[in-house]
Design an enzyme around this catalytic site. Structure first.
Site, PDB file in Angstrom:
ATOM      1  N   GLN A 261     -21.470  -1.538 -10.944  1.00  0.00           N
ATOM      2  CA  GLN A 261     -20.090  -1.924 -11.148  1.00  0.00           C
ATOM      3  C   GLN A 261     -19.782  -2.023 -12.640  1.00  0.00           C
ATOM      4  O   GLN A 261     -18.731  -1.559 -13.114  1.00  0.00           O
ATOM      5  CB  GLN A 261     -19.850  -3.290 -10.493  1.00  0.00           C
ATOM      6  CG  GLN A 261     -18.426  -3.607 -10.249  1.00  0.00           C
ATOM      7  CD  GLN A 261     -17.774  -2.522  -9.410  1.00  0.00           C
ATOM      8  OE1 GLN A 261     -16.831  -1.903  -9.861  1.00  0.00           O
ATOM      9  NE2 GLN A 261     -18.289  -2.240  -8.222  1.00  0.00           N
ATOM     10  N   HIS A 264     -18.649   0.916 -15.086  1.00  0.00           N
ATOM     11  CA  HIS A 264     -17.309   1.534 -15.068  1.00  0.00           C
ATOM     12  C   HIS A 264     -16.581   1.290 -16.390  1.00  0.00           C
ATOM     13  O   HIS A 264     -16.093   2.212 -17.026  1.00  0.00           O
ATOM     14  CB  HIS A 264     -16.472   1.000 -13.904  1.00  0.00           C
ATOM     15  CG  HIS A 264     -16.758   1.703 -12.625  1.00  0.00           C
ATOM     16  ND1 HIS A 264     -16.506   3.032 -12.443  1.00  0.00           N
ATOM     17  CD2 HIS A 264     -17.284   1.269 -11.449  1.00  0.00           C
ATOM     18  CE1 HIS A 264     -16.849   3.399 -11.217  1.00  0.00           C
ATOM     19  NE2 HIS A 264     -17.334   2.337 -10.591  1.00  0.00           N
ATOM     20  N   GLU A 329     -13.249  -6.971  -4.496  1.00  0.00           N
ATOM     21  CA  GLU A 329     -13.081  -5.599  -4.002  1.00  0.00           C
ATOM     22  C   GLU A 329     -14.294  -5.203  -3.133  1.00  0.00           C
ATOM     23  O   GLU A 329     -14.142  -4.671  -2.050  1.00  0.00           O
ATOM     24  CB  GLU A 329     -12.962  -4.684  -5.229  1.00  0.00           C
ATOM     25  CG  GLU A 329     -12.670  -3.240  -4.922  1.00  0.00           C
ATOM     26  CD  GLU A 329     -12.730  -2.389  -6.200  1.00  0.00           C
ATOM     27  OE1 GLU A 329     -13.170  -2.898  -7.265  1.00  0.00           O
ATOM     28  OE2 GLU A 329     -12.342  -1.208  -6.129  1.00  0.00           O
ATOM     29  N   HIS A 330     -15.514  -5.453  -3.664  1.00  0.00           N
ATOM     30  CA  HIS A 330     -16.750  -5.122  -2.944  1.00  0.00           C
ATOM     31  C   HIS A 330     -17.582  -6.385  -2.758  1.00  0.00           C
ATOM     32  O   HIS A 330     -17.745  -7.162  -3.704  1.00  0.00           O
ATOM     33  CB  HIS A 330     -17.613  -4.140  -3.744  1.00  0.00           C
ATOM     34  CG  HIS A 330     -16.901  -2.914  -4.224  1.00  0.00           C
ATOM     35  ND1 HIS A 330     -16.362  -2.819  -5.501  1.00  0.00           N
ATOM     36  CD2 HIS A 330     -16.642  -1.737  -3.615  1.00  0.00           C
ATOM     37  CE1 HIS A 330     -15.805  -1.626  -5.645  1.00  0.00           C
ATOM     38  NE2 HIS A 330     -15.955  -0.952  -4.528  1.00  0.00           N
ATOM     39  N   ASP A 363     -19.039   4.087  -2.452  1.00  0.00           N
ATOM     40  CA  ASP A 363     -18.273   4.816  -3.466  1.00  0.00           C
ATOM     41  C   ASP A 363     -18.233   6.314  -3.175  1.00  0.00           C
ATOM     42  O   ASP A 363     -17.299   6.991  -3.585  1.00  0.00           O
ATOM     43  CB  ASP A 363     -18.905   4.605  -4.853  1.00  0.00           C
ATOM     44  CG  ASP A 363     -18.706   3.193  -5.360  1.00  0.00           C
ATOM     45  OD1 ASP A 363     -17.782   2.513  -4.877  1.00  0.00           O
ATOM     46  OD2 ASP A 363     -19.482   2.772  -6.240  1.00  0.00           O
ATOM     47  N   HIS A 422      29.520  -7.021  14.260  1.00  0.00           N
ATOM     48  CA  HIS A 422      28.299  -6.907  15.059  1.00  0.00           C
ATOM     49  C   HIS A 422      28.582  -7.317  16.510  1.00  0.00           C
ATOM     50  O   HIS A 422      28.170  -6.637  17.450  1.00  0.00           O
ATOM     51  CB  HIS A 422      27.196  -7.812  14.494  1.00  0.00           C
ATOM     52  CG  HIS A 422      26.531  -7.282  13.259  1.00  0.00           C
ATOM     53  ND1 HIS A 422      27.152  -7.175  12.048  1.00  0.00           N
ATOM     54  CD2 HIS A 422      25.262  -6.840  13.049  1.00  0.00           C
ATOM     55  CE1 HIS A 422      26.312  -6.691  11.147  1.00  0.00           C
ATOM     56  NE2 HIS A 422      25.148  -6.477  11.724  1.00  0.00           N
TER      57      HIS A 422
END
Lengths: 430, 430
Positions: A261, A264, A329-330, A363, A422
Site C-alpha cells: 500500500q 503507491h 479501503e482494504h 488489486d 396534484h
C-alpha cells in the site's frame, strides 16, 4: 524504520488515532481556478482548445484533432506486442474480473397489486461511458480492466477511454488491456481537458453519460466541476490498508503487505493492528529488513513514517472496532478464523480473509473490483461494480379500477400538502 | 395561456429545444460563502452554534439544544391528531411504498473458483442516516415516507430526521408521517446548520453516514460542502414532466397533469409532445379553462409560460426520441399501447404508462419512489431506493493452493506496473 506506534490502552489513543486519520482538505484553489479555465475553454471551443491544451501539457505537437485518436489496429498491435506471460496474466485477470461482475447485474422486476395496477423497475445500461486512465509513470493496465469490465458486463454499448501520452509515450500494457477489455475508442488525451471533452463532447470526442477512473488533482477537480452534467464515480483519496493479525502470521509477509500500500505514494496509509506486542516488533524488524529490497523504498519510508501505524489492541475484537473507526479501503484479516471476525466488521471496501489473501490479489486478479471507497467513505459508499453502469427506471401502469383506488389516496394527501393540481390530476381518474 | 410552441419539423427545433432545456448554473457564490461560514461554525462549536443559527433563521428562542429534539410522544400526538381520512391515506401509501421497496434489496452472494478460492459480496445497511425535510410551506409528509421507507427496508438501525419549524410552527402531517414511518429521532432544525450538525455531529445531534432529502439553495450548498464527509443523495433540480399523448386522451386530464408539475415552482418544467396538432390546441384550451380553478395559478402561469412547451412531433416514435433528449424526471405515455413505446424510451426517472396513470399517483402512493433524477441526470442516475441505504463489501478468501495461482498472475502484472512490493507480497504466498 520510523512509524507511528499506538496502544488502545493509552489515555490519548482516541486523540492520536483521530490525528492520524485526519486529512487536510485536498482542493487547492489555484488548481480549481486553472481547471475551471481549461474546462470552460474546451466546452466553448471544442477540438481547438483540446488540441492546444494537449500539446501544451503533454508536450506534443499534433496538428489536428484526428491525430488524438488511436485506432483499433494500434490497440491490437500493442496487445500482440506484449510478452506471452503478461498476455496470459491479463487474460486470466480479465476472465476472473468478468466472472465476478457477472454475478452483480440488477435484475428488472414487475408485479401487480390487487387492483390491477402494475409496478416495475426497468434496468438498462448507460448509453456511453468514459474511462480516464492516467498516463506516464502511474499507467496501470489493471485499472483499465477494473473500469472497463463492469461497464461491458452492464451492457454499455460504447466505452470511450482517454489516456494521456506525455512526450508522445504510449504504454503498451495499457493499450493492450484496452484491446482485451473491448474498449470501443481510445483518445490520447488527459488532464482536465480530457474530462471536459468527455463531459461536453467536441467535434472529435463524443460526449459520454458518466466518467470513471482515477486521476491527479487536476482530473479530480475537473470531475467535480462536470458532475451533474455527467455522472462521475467517487473522487478517490489516497489508498489505505488495515491489517489485523495475530502472532500466527509470518511477520515478513505482513511487512510486505503494508509496503504494497505504502509504495503507491507518500499519502498512502498502512496500519497494522495486533493484540500481540511481540508480533508488532517482529513486523517492525521485518519492515527494516525488507524495505531495502524495494526500488521505491523512499516513497515507502515516507508513507510508513508519516501516515503508517503499528497499533496494539487488547484483543482481535477490539482490533476490528478500531478498524471500523478507520473504515478502510482494504482490510486484511490475517488470522486462523477470519470468518469469526467478519460479522464484527462494519465498514471496509474489501475484506481479505486469512493469511493467504494479500491485498495485491484483489488489486489484480481475484475478481472483485479494485476501485474501492477511500477516506472513510466505506461507511456509505461502494466498490465500483456493474450497478454503477446501469440505471433503474420506475414503471407504473394503472388500470381504470386501480386508478380509482389511487385517486382517493393521492387526492387526500395532495389536499393535506396544499397541492391542488396534484389532487385534481389524481381525481380526474376517479 | 402563454407557453412555448415547438414543432420538430421546424428548422430551428433543435436549437429552440436546447435553449428550453438549458439551465443557468444554480450555485450562487454569496449563498456558498454564507453556507461555508455556518457549516464551519457548527462543525467547530457544535450545539452552541446550532442553537444560535436556529434561533436566528427560524425566529425561535430556544435556551438549550435539548429543546431542539421532538420526543416520541410529540410525534405520536401529531399522528393521532390527523384526520381519519388522512391517516388512512398515509397508511395505504406507506404500505405500497414499502411493498415496492421490499422487491429491491441487493442480495449477498458468494462462490468458489476451481482453485479453492472463495469470492463474495456482503450487503449491509448503513449505520445511521439523516433525512432532511423542508419546513414551512413546502413541508410534505409524502417526502418523509419516500425517504424513510427505503432506509427502513434496507435495515438502517437509526434514522434521524431534521425539519425546521420557522416561527415555532410544526407541521402535524410531517411529524405524523415520521411516526408512521418509524423515524427514530426528530430535531426541529433546518438549513445549512442542520446539514452540518448531521454531517459532523454536535453534543445533541448524532453524526450520520448519509444525508438524503430535498431542500432550498442553502441546504443544497451545504450538502455539496459536506459531501465526502458523509454520503449525500443527488442535488435535486427543478421538477420536470414530459407527457406524450395521442388524440385519444382527455385534453382536460393532460392539462391538469402538466399543471401538477408546474405548481411546484416557477422553474418546474412541463412539456407535452403529440403528433396531433389539433390535440395540442385542445390541451391549450383546457389549460386556459382549468388554470383559473387553481389557488396556485400564478406559479403555474409563470412555470408554463417560461419553461413549459407544447411540441408537435411527426409521430409517437419521434416524440419518444425528443423525450430521450430531455431525459425527464417523469414521463407519461398517455396512449393506448404504452408498452409499444416503452422499449424506445432510453432515459426517464419514472414512466407512467397509459391514460389512467397520472404522475400524481407516483408522487404519493403507487409504490415507486418519488425522489427521481432531474436535469437530464436520468441518463446516468437512479430513483432513490433501498440500494442507496445499503453498502457492498467485497470478500476474498484464498486457499493455499488458490493463492499460488493468484500469486503468479498478480506478480506478473505487478512487475509490468513497476510495483515491486505488490509483486513481492503476492509471491510470498506462492
Amino acid at each position: 524504520m520510523k512509524t507511528n506506534r499506538l496502544d488502545t490502552a493509552d489515555a490519548d489513543f482516541d486523540e492520536r488515532l483521530g490525528r492520524l486519520l485526519d486529512r487536510a482538505p485536498t482542493q487547492d484553489p489555484q488548481v480549481t481556478q486553472a481547471v475551471e479555465r481549461i474546462v470552460s475553454d474546451v466546452r466553448t471551443r471544442g477540438d481547438a482548445a483540446l488540441l492546444e491544451a494537449t500539446n501544451r501539457f503533454d508536450r506534443s505537437a499534433w496538428n489536428s484533432a484526428a491525430q488524438l485518436e488511436l485506432g483499433r489496429a494500434e490497440l491490437e498491435a500493442a496487445w500482440l506486442g506484449l510478452s506471452a506471460e503478461l498476455k496470459a496474466a491479463l487474460e486470466q485477470a480479465h476472465a476472473r474480473i468478468r466472472a465476478y461482475a457477472e454475478r452483480q447485474p440488477l435484475q428488472p422486476f414487475e408485479f401487480g397489486d390487487s387492483h390491477g395496477n402494475r409496478l416495475g423497475q426497468r434496468i438498462t445500461p448507460l448509453d456511453r461511458v468514459g474511462i480516464y486512465v492516467p498516463g506516464g509513470k502511474a499507467a496501470y493496465p489493471s485499472s483499465v480492466l477494473m473500469n472497463a469490465v463492469p461497464a461491458k458486463v452492464a451492457g454499455v454499448p460504447e466505452i470511450i477511454m482517454v489516456v494521456p501520452t506525455p512526450n508522445g509515450e504510449t504504454n503498451a500494457a495499457v493499450l493492450g488491456a484496452a484491446y482485451l477489455a473491448g474498449v470501443d475508442r481510445v483518445f490520447r488525451i488527459g488532464g482536465a481537458q480530457a474530462v471536459a471533452a468527455l463531459a461536453y463532447g467536441t467535434q472529435s470526442v463524443p460526449a459520454v453519460d458518466k466518467i470513471v477512473g482515477p486521476g491527479n488533482a487536476y482530473v479530480a477537480a475537473a470531475k467535480r466541476i462536470v458532475f451533474g452534467q455527467v455522472g462521475i464515480d467517487s473522487i478517490a483519496g489516497p489508498s489505505e490498508i488495515v491489517v489485523i493479525s495475530d502472532a500466527g502470521s509470518d511477520p515478513r509477509w505482513i511487512a510486505m503487505d503494508l509496503f504494497s500500500q505504502a509504495e503507491h505514494d507518500e499519502d498512502a496509509q498502512s496500519v497494522l493492528i495486533s493484540p500481540d506486542a511481540a508480533f508488532l516488533e517482529k513486523v517492525s524488524d521485518a519492515m527494516d529488513e525488507r524495505v531495502t529490497t524495494l526500488p521505491r523504498h523512499e516513497i515507502v519510508r515516507a508513507s510508513i513514517g508519516n501516515r503508517g501505524a503499528l497499533i496494539r489492541a487488547r484483543s482481535l475484537e477490539e482490533a476490528v472496532d478500531v478498524s471500523n473507526r478507520i473504515a478502510p479501503e482494504h482490510l486484511e484479516l490475517a488470522v486462523d478464523d477470519p470468518r469469526a471476525l467478519l460479522d464484527r466488521v462494519r465498514h471496509a471496501g474489501a475484506v481479505f480473509l486469512g493469511r493467504h489473501t494479500p491485498e495485491a490479489f484483489g488489486d489484480y486478479c481475484a475478481g472483485p473490483n479494485h476501485v474501492l471507497p477511500t477516506s472513510r467513505a466505506a461507511r456509505f459508499s461502494n466498490p465500483l461494480g456493474v450497478y454503477e453502469f446501469q440505471k433503474r427506471t420506475s414503471l407504473i401502469e394503472c388500470s381504470p379500477d386501480g386508478a380509482r383506488v389511487m385517486a382517493k389516496i393521492a387526492g387526500t394527501i395532495a389536499d393535506a400538502e396544499g397541492l391542488q393540481a396534484h389532487a385534481a390530476s389524481a381525481r380526474d381518474r376517479a
